[in-house]
Each structure stands twice: as C-alpha cells, then as structure tokens.
Design an enzyme around this catalytic site. Structure first.
Site, PDB file in Angstrom:
ATOM      1  N   HIS A  29      -6.531  -7.236  -0.480  1.00  0.00           N
ATOM      2  CA  HIS A  29      -6.092  -5.956  -0.742  1.00  0.00           C
ATOM      3  C   HIS A  29      -5.938  -5.546  -2.399  1.00  0.00           C
ATOM      4  O   HIS A  29      -4.689  -6.335  -2.309  1.00  0.00           O
ATOM      5  CB  HIS A  29      -5.729  -4.911   0.780  1.00  0.00           C
ATOM      6  CG  HIS A  29      -6.593  -5.673   1.844  1.00  0.00           C
ATOM      7  ND1 HIS A  29      -5.883  -6.487   3.055  1.00  0.00           N
ATOM      8  CD2 HIS A  29      -8.102  -5.518   2.350  1.00  0.00           C
ATOM      9  CE1 HIS A  29      -6.839  -6.083   3.198  1.00  0.00           C
ATOM     10  NE2 HIS A  29      -8.022  -5.583   3.498  1.00  0.00           N
ATOM     11  N   ASP A  76      -2.218 -10.121  -2.875  1.00  0.00           N
ATOM     12  CA  ASP A  76      -2.885  -9.750  -1.380  1.00  0.00           C
ATOM     13  C   ASP A  76      -4.677  -9.483  -1.578  1.00  0.00           C
ATOM     14  O   ASP A  76      -4.920  -9.451  -2.815  1.00  0.00           O
ATOM     15  CB  ASP A  76      -2.060  -8.740  -1.083  1.00  0.00           C
ATOM     16  CG  ASP A  76      -2.726  -8.307   0.823  1.00  0.00           C
ATOM     17  OD1 ASP A  76      -2.219  -9.016   1.231  1.00  0.00           O
ATOM     18  OD2 ASP A  76      -3.825  -7.708   0.682  1.00  0.00           O
ATOM     19  N   ASP A 100      -4.665 -13.236   3.583  1.00  0.00           N
ATOM     20  CA  ASP A 100      -5.567 -13.056   3.823  1.00  0.00           C
ATOM     21  C   ASP A 100      -7.073 -13.319   2.960  1.00  0.00           C
ATOM     22  O   ASP A 100      -8.191 -12.501   3.095  1.00  0.00           O
ATOM     23  CB  ASP A 100      -5.704 -11.250   4.314  1.00  0.00           C
ATOM     24  CG  ASP A 100      -4.957 -10.757   3.566  1.00  0.00           C
ATOM     25  OD1 ASP A 100      -4.167 -10.915   2.124  1.00  0.00           O
ATOM     26  OD2 ASP A 100      -4.807  -9.115   3.237  1.00  0.00           O
ATOM     27  N   HIS A 150       0.864  -1.219  -0.272  1.00  0.00           N
ATOM     28  CA  HIS A 150      -0.327  -0.019  -0.011  1.00  0.00           C
ATOM     29  C   HIS A 150       0.836   1.241   0.048  1.00  0.00           C
ATOM     30  O   HIS A 150      -0.001   2.006  -0.086  1.00  0.00           O
ATOM     31  CB  HIS A 150      -1.260  -0.095   1.233  1.00  0.00           C
ATOM     32  CG  HIS A 150      -1.832  -1.381   1.118  1.00  0.00           C
ATOM     33  ND1 HIS A 150      -2.823  -1.295   0.264  1.00  0.00           N
ATOM     34  CD2 HIS A 150      -1.972  -2.415   2.061  1.00  0.00           C
ATOM     35  CE1 HIS A 150      -3.593  -2.513   0.594  1.00  0.00           C
ATOM     36  NE2 HIS A 150      -3.402  -3.179   1.313  1.00  0.00           N
TER      37      HIS A 150
HETATM   38  C1  OKP Z   1      -3.127  -4.189   4.333  1.00  0.00           C
HETATM   39  B1  OKP Z   1      -2.643  -5.115   3.425  1.00  0.00           B
HETATM   40  C2  OKP Z   1      -9.165  -0.286   9.444  1.00  0.00           C
HETATM   41  C3  OKP Z   1      -9.447  -1.322   8.098  1.00  0.00           C
HETATM   42  C4  OKP Z   1      -7.872  -0.518   7.981  1.00  0.00           C
HETATM   43  C5  OKP Z   1      -6.609  -1.628   6.978  1.00  0.00           C
HETATM   44  C6  OKP Z   1      -6.326  -2.608   5.648  1.00  0.00           C
HETATM   45  C7  OKP Z   1      -4.598  -2.540   5.379  1.00  0.00           C
HETATM   46  C8  OKP Z   1      -4.647  -4.271   4.630  1.00  0.00           C
HETATM   47  N1  OKP Z   1      -9.299  -1.134  10.633  1.00  0.00           N
HETATM   48  N2  OKP Z   1      -7.699  -1.976   7.002  1.00  0.00           N
HETATM   49  O1  OKP Z   1      -3.031  -5.347   2.269  1.00  0.00           O
HETATM   50  O2  OKP Z   1      -3.071  -6.637   4.114  1.00  0.00           O
HETATM   51 ZN    ZN Z   2      -4.250  -7.251   2.614  1.00  0.00          ZN
END
Ligand code: OKP
Ligand code: ZN
Length: 340
Positions: free
Chosen positions: A197, A195, A284, A159
């Site tokens: 996300h 991933d 994830d 990210h």
């Molecule tokens: C990181 B990776 C609020 C939700 C925020 C952030 C997710 C970051 C994921 N607590 N979520 O891509 O696994």
């Molecule tokens: Zn993620």
C-alpha cells in the site's frame, strides 16, 4: 542482525474490521507479531533487544500535540461514556466543511481519522508507543553502528498522518525513525516504502521537505487502498518539490515487473546521497496475501533486500503490513537475511 521488539505491541487488539460491508475478524492482529518473532527467534543470526525509553515529546517531531493527547486519552474517554462495542468513527468532515475539533468523542474520532477499518482498543496506546520506541531505538543504533537493523513494529505506521490515523496506523514509525536519524546528525534521509500500500502518511509528513526523500512502490491507488493518495503526479511541494516519488503498479505485479522499478528507486536514492535510509517493509506484496494482489514469492524478498543493501548507508527497516500469517515469518526472515 539486531531486531528491536517489545511484546506490548501484541496488546493492540482490533478484534474486528469493517471489510466489504462485513464486520469480520481483523487482518491486522497479534498473530502477525507472533509469527515474525517465532521465525526470527529460531534463527541465531538475529539478536533481539527491547526498545529504549524516550520522552513522550519526541512524538511532536512528527505528530500534532492535540492528536497525541487524543490518542492517549481516547479509550478512557470512551469508557466514561459507558458505551459498548468497538471504537470506530462513523462521521468525517466533508471537503465542504470547515472542520474544527468538536467536543464530542464521536466528533473527535472523525476529526482525527480517515477510515473505519482501524479500531482502537484498551491497550492501543501502549502498543503504538512501544512500536515507535522500537523504530527510534533501531534508528539510533543503526546510526551509531552504521548497520542495517529491524524494528518489529506493530500495528503498521506508514498510513498515519501528522494528526490522523487510518490504514491500521496510529503513529508513523518510519517518520519517527527518519526524525531520529536527523536528530543524530544525518543531513539527508531517504525513505523507500516497499509495502503493497502507498505510504500516504509518510509522504504527507515530509511532502514539503527537501532533506527527506520519500519514495513508495505500491499498488495503483486508482484500484487499491488508500485510493486518495499515491499517484505518480504527487512529487512534493514547495522546498520539497521533486523529493517525493510514487511508483503505482497494477494488480498482478510479480518480481519481473517489480524489480525494474526497484532499480529506478535505488538510482534516485543514490543520486540524493542520503546519510541514512528507512525502509517501511510490508510482506503484503506476497502472492498469497489475503488483502493484496501482487505476486512476489518468498525467494524474491532476498533479491529485493540485495538491491536495497547496495545503498550502503545506516538503515532501519520498519515492519508495516503482511497478512498471510502462515508465510509471514518466512517472508520477513527471507527479506532481512540478505542484509545480515
Ligand atoms: C495497512 B498496511 C477494508 C480495507 C481496508 C486497509 C489496508 C491497510 C493496510 N477492510 N484496508 O499498509 O499494510
Ligand atoms: Zn500494506
């Protein structure tokens, strides 16, 4: 398989996370690394080694100098304010504002970040610097030995933008692995981000580049973090037009609907004929993940790796997310075992 890892990545300690209006224990904690290490150490097919040294300037291949200096100094600056509590930004420049870097630490925090779920602690810098060295060392060895290997990075990196942190990510480990491959002579490098996300940081870093193909398979940003990037119409800009591809999948995606998309991504990468590949891998996408909605099973990870290994180019897998601690070691080992 070679695993590049460094125990100092355990020392980034977010402690808390702002999640759905509650300050709660952080999902992204050092138990994750312990779980992965335990699983890989117990399996003799993995050979663990520490990262090499690199000069700090290598980070400028990907990140802005002002941002690097900010990250290196933020904790000392925070301490000098004599404030209690966690380092969390609380204000960001709106789209109407013409932002310049403010002098105040609170202003700088907002300038150099994009969310409030990513906290900084005393050893965050040491951890993220070690993590990037793991990624670059792995890329260098993958290139030299023409193999697939694994960089046990933590926290996630995909990210992180050129000059902004967020999504638990500070330095973009995958992007630094790409640049390491290029510096060693690769002419074209592909990134396949699996991933849950969207890898918004990696996308944005290479958005206008024709020599780096970035592909991400992830949850639809209409309903999932990072919300503001990862749409399928984002296809690269300028010289990089067509060299970014997003596959945005719905809640509940399982292997039967995930696999065909992997096939499309692999075909696209084949056409691109990369000299090397970087795979930001998150566990994830797992059925039991506490912050995600996909339904992959442990037995699906070797199948995913089987598709990727068909590309037969030097490959570095960088660790990204995966928050179901009890299954994390098994899932990572299951994925890597198919390459080994
Ligand atoms: C990181 B990776 C609020 C939700 C925020 C952030 C997710 C970051 C994921 N607590 N979520 O891509 O696994
Ligand atoms: Zn993620």
């Amino acid at each position: 398989m070679l695993v590049v890892c460094d125990s100092s990545v355990r020392n980034h300690d977010p402690r808390v996370e702002l999640h759905r209006g509650q300050v709660q224990p952080a999902y992204e904690n050092s138990d994750r690394v312990d779980a992965i290490m335990a699983a890989l150490e117990a399996d003799e097919t993995f050979e663990l080694r520490p990262p090499d040294e690199f000069p700090l300037e290598v980070l400028e291949r990907v990140h802005g100098l002002g941002y690097i200096e900010f990250l290196r100094n933020v904790y000392a600056e925070w301490q000098s304010l004599g404030v209690e509590g966690h380092i969390v930004p609380h204000v960001w420049p709106s789209r109407e504002m013409n932002a310049e870097v403010p002098d105040s630490l609170f202003g700088k925090l907002g300038y150099y970040s994009f969310d409030a779920a990513t906290t900084i602690s005393a050893h965050t810098w040491d951890a993220v610097w070690a993590s990037t060295r793991c990624a670059m060392t792995a890329a260098s060895l993958a290139w030299e030995r023409r193999v697939t290997n694994f960089a046990l990075c933590r926290p996630p990196g995909h990210h992180a933008e050129r000059s902004r942190y967020g999504g638990y990510s500070f330095l973009n480990t995958a992007a630094l692995a790409v640049e390491e491959f290029l510096s060693l002579g690769a002419k074209r490098v592909a990134v396949l981000d699996v991933d849950y996300h969207h890898g918004n940081g990696t996308q944005s870093i290479f958005y206008e580049r024709a020599d780096v193909l970035t592909i991400s398979i992830h949850a639809d940003p209409k309903v999932a973090y990072p919300y503001f990037a990862g749409y399928e119409h984002e296809r690269g800009g300028g010289a990089g037009e067509g060299a970014n591809l997003n596959f945005a999948l719905p809640d509940g995606t399982d292997w039967s609907s995930y696999e065909p998309v992997v096939g499309l991504a692999i075909a696209k990468i084949s056409q691109f004929q990369p000299d090397a590949l970087v795979v930001p891998f998150g566990a994830d996408t797992f059925d039991g993940d506490p912050i995600s909605t996909f339904r992959l099973k442990t037995a699906d990870y070797p199948k995913l790796a089987g598709h990727i290994s068909q590309l037969r180019v030097p490959t570095t897998v960088t660790m990204e997310g995966g928050y179901h601690i009890e299954s994390l070691g098994d899932n990572v080992r299951a994925f890597l075992s198919r390459f080994a």
